[in-house]
Write a protein that holds these residues in place. Structure first.
Motif, PDB file in Angstrom:
ATOM      1  N   PHE A  43       0.824  -1.204   0.000  1.00  8.92           N
ATOM      2  CA  PHE A  43       0.000   0.000   0.000  1.00  8.92           C
ATOM      3  C   PHE A  43       0.860   1.257   0.000  1.00  8.92           C
ATOM      4  O   PHE A  43       0.469   2.270  -0.598  1.00  8.92           O
ATOM      5  CB  PHE A  43      -0.948   0.034   1.196  1.00  8.92           C
ATOM      6  N   LEU A  44       2.008   1.225   0.633  1.00  5.63           N
ATOM      7  CA  LEU A  44       2.868   2.409   0.650  1.00  5.63           C
ATOM      8  C   LEU A  44       3.368   2.764  -0.744  1.00  5.63           C
ATOM      9  O   LEU A  44       3.734   3.915  -0.999  1.00  5.63           O
ATOM     10  CB  LEU A  44       4.044   2.195   1.604  1.00  5.63           C
ATOM     11  N   LYS A  45       3.345   1.795  -1.659  1.00  5.66           N
ATOM     12  CA  LYS A  45       3.663   2.110  -3.059  1.00  5.66           C
ATOM     13  C   LYS A  45       2.517   2.904  -3.695  1.00  5.66           C
ATOM     14  O   LYS A  45       2.733   3.691  -4.617  1.00  5.66           O
ATOM     15  CB  LYS A  45       3.901   0.822  -3.842  1.00  5.66           C
ATOM     16  N   ILE A  46       1.305   2.670  -3.200  1.00  3.34           N
ATOM     17  CA  ILE A  46       0.141   3.407  -3.688  1.00  3.34           C
ATOM     18  C   ILE A  46       0.093   4.794  -3.057  1.00  3.34           C
ATOM     19  O   ILE A  46      -0.073   5.814  -3.732  1.00  3.34           O
ATOM     20  CB  ILE A  46      -1.163   2.641  -3.373  1.00  3.34           C
ATOM     21  N   ASN A  47       0.231   4.836  -1.731  1.00  3.11           N
ATOM     22  CA  ASN A  47       0.212   6.099  -1.004  1.00  3.11           C
ATOM     23  C   ASN A  47       1.288   6.083   0.076  1.00  3.11           C
ATOM     24  O   ASN A  47       1.087   5.493   1.152  1.00  3.11           O
ATOM     25  CB  ASN A  47      -1.154   6.349  -0.373  1.00  3.11           C
ATOM     26  N   PRO A  48       2.422   6.716  -0.168  1.00  4.87           N
ATOM     27  CA  PRO A  48       3.512   6.726   0.821  1.00  4.87           C
ATOM     28  C   PRO A  48       3.117   7.355   2.151  1.00  4.87           C
ATOM     29  O   PRO A  48       3.816   7.172   3.157  1.00  4.87           O
ATOM     30  CB  PRO A  48       4.600   7.550   0.126  1.00  4.87           C
ATOM     31  N   LYS A  49       2.005   8.095   2.177  1.00 11.14           N
ATOM     32  CA  LYS A  49       1.536   8.686   3.427  1.00 11.14           C
ATOM     33  C   LYS A  49       0.957   7.636   4.364  1.00 11.14           C
ATOM     34  O   LYS A  49       0.773   7.900   5.552  1.00 11.14           O
ATOM     35  CB  LYS A  49       0.463   9.743   3.139  1.00 11.14           C
ATOM     36  N   GLY A  50       0.635   6.463   3.822  1.00  6.96           N
ATOM     37  CA  GLY A  50       0.063   5.405   4.643  1.00  6.96           C
ATOM     38  C   GLY A  50      -1.339   5.703   5.119  1.00  6.96           C
ATOM     39  O   GLY A  50      -1.736   5.290   6.213  1.00  6.96           O
ATOM     40  N   ARG A  51      -2.106   6.407   4.301  1.00  2.87           N
ATOM     41  CA  ARG A  51      -3.466   6.774   4.674  1.00  2.87           C
ATOM     42  C   ARG A  51      -4.415   6.537   3.501  1.00  2.87           C
ATOM     43  O   ARG A  51      -3.993   6.395   2.356  1.00  2.87           O
ATOM     44  CB  ARG A  51      -3.537   8.239   5.119  1.00  2.87           C
ATOM     45  N   VAL A  52      -5.695   6.502   3.819  1.00  8.38           N
ATOM     46  CA  VAL A  52      -6.718   6.462   2.789  1.00  8.38           C
ATOM     47  C   VAL A  52      -7.487   7.785   2.853  1.00  8.38           C
ATOM     48  O   VAL A  52      -7.469   8.461   3.894  1.00  8.38           O
ATOM     49  CB  VAL A  52      -7.686   5.266   3.007  1.00  8.38           C
ATOM     50  N   PRO A  53      -8.130   8.133   1.734  1.00  7.73           N
ATOM     51  CA  PRO A  53      -8.261   7.370   0.498  1.00  7.73           C
ATOM     52  C   PRO A  53      -7.099   7.607  -0.459  1.00  7.73           C
ATOM     53  O   PRO A  53      -6.307   8.535  -0.290  1.00  7.73           O
ATOM     54  CB  PRO A  53      -9.561   7.917  -0.094  1.00  7.73           C
ATOM     55  N   ALA A  54      -7.052   6.752  -1.468  1.00  6.67           N
ATOM     56  CA  ALA A  54      -6.175   6.943  -2.615  1.00  6.67           C
ATOM     57  C   ALA A  54      -6.974   6.535  -3.844  1.00  6.67           C
ATOM     58  O   ALA A  54      -7.730   5.566  -3.794  1.00  6.67           O
ATOM     59  CB  ALA A  54      -4.910   6.104  -2.491  1.00  6.67           C
ATOM     60  N   LEU A  55      -6.806   7.281  -4.907  1.00  4.52           N
ATOM     61  CA  LEU A  55      -7.556   7.019  -6.129  1.00  4.52           C
ATOM     62  C   LEU A  55      -6.584   6.815  -7.280  1.00  4.52           C
ATOM     63  O   LEU A  55      -5.823   7.722  -7.639  1.00  4.52           O
ATOM     64  CB  LEU A  55      -8.490   8.195  -6.434  1.00  4.52           C
ATOM     65  N   VAL A  56      -6.617   5.624  -7.848  1.00  6.05           N
ATOM     66  CA  VAL A  56      -5.769   5.301  -8.986  1.00  6.05           C
ATOM     67  C   VAL A  56      -6.500   5.702 -10.259  1.00  6.05           C
ATOM     68  O   VAL A  56      -7.640   5.281 -10.489  1.00  6.05           O
ATOM     69  CB  VAL A  56      -5.430   3.803  -9.016  1.00  6.05           C
ATOM     70  N   THR A  57      -5.854   6.537 -11.063  1.00  2.00           N
ATOM     71  CA  THR A  57      -6.414   6.977 -12.331  1.00  2.00           C
ATOM     72  C   THR A  57      -5.491   6.546 -13.457  1.00  2.00           C
ATOM     73  O   THR A  57      -4.385   6.058 -13.221  1.00  2.00           O
ATOM     74  CB  THR A  57      -6.573   8.509 -12.370  1.00  2.00           C
ATOM     75  N   ASP A  58      -5.913   6.776 -14.691  1.00  6.88           N
ATOM     76  CA  ASP A  58      -5.072   6.398 -15.815  1.00  6.88           C
ATOM     77  C   ASP A  58      -3.884   7.339 -15.992  1.00  6.88           C
ATOM     78  O   ASP A  58      -2.995   7.076 -16.811  1.00  6.88           O
ATOM     79  CB  ASP A  58      -5.884   6.326 -17.115  1.00  6.88           C
TER      80      ASP A  58
END
Length: 208
Positions: A43-58
């Motif tokens: 998940f830290l690769k998605i959001n290094p802040k370690g929090r939600v939300p995160a939104l993956v876009t194109d």
């Protein structure tokens, strides 16, 4: 396709609702705080802040609720969830959402995440922050009630991305010790929001 990373009972619900409102093609991935999945390398690769939300876009990954709400609204302009053609109205909408993000949500976080501001073993300071939450969060909602909620929606007659965001944070009022009798218009807004199909669908998924 968009992909929303969320945790139950978190501010991610606001973006989840808006994705439903605009009819977006999206998927979700639940992050379990109890298992500390927000700290996992994946998940830290998605959001290094370690929090939600995160939104993956194109085009990449977005974090921070105000930015995500605007992105969805601008990506689906036909839904009319933001006043794109009116610079002042758009800025007022952003001002409201920024207040929720920078002040109200932070005040709420003092109830269970005092370790962000003091050492985790500083029990006295953490307890003091918790005791202050009904006053700080209650005061914020009272100001929204008095000065910011135009009614029937936040911006007046038009439903915007402000409304799911306010609704999401208003879900926490009882646990934060807010006196609901002092914010009847906020309570009424929360009730009307709960009747919307998009809200019901988002909550049903997050609580399944």
């Amino acid at each position: 396709m968009l992909k929303l990373y969320y945790a139950a009972s978190s501010c991610a619900l606001a973006t989840h609702i808006v994705l439903e409102e605009v009819g977006a093609d999206y998927s979700t991935q639940r992050i379990e705080f109890a298992k500390e999945q927000q700290k996992s390398p994946e998940f830290l690769k998605i959001n290094p802040k370690g929090r939600v939300p995160a939104l993956v876009t194109d085009r990449g990954i977005l974090t921070e609720t105000p930015a995500m709400l605007v992105y969805v609204a601008q990506s689906f302009p036909a839904a009319g969830l933001a006043p794109m053609a009116d610079a002042f109205a758009f800025a007022r909408m952003q001002s409201f959402n920024s207040y929720l993000c920078s002040h109200l949500h932070v005040a709420h976080a003092h109830r269970m995440r005092g370790h962000r501001w003091v050492d985790a073993d500083d029990a006295h300071s953490i307890a003091a922050m918790r005791r202050k939450v009904p006053e700080t969060v209650g005061g914020a909602f009272e100001m929204i009630e008095r000065d910011m909620l135009e009614g029937p929606w936040v911006m007046g007659d038009t439903y915007t991305i402000c409304d799911p965001y306010l609704f999401t944070l208003a879900q926490w009022m009882e646990k934060d010790g807010v006196d609901l009798a002092r914010v009847p218009r906020v309570v009424d807004h929360r009730h009307r929001m709960s009747e919307r199909l998009a809200v019901k669908k988002a909550i049903a998924e997050e609580t399944a």
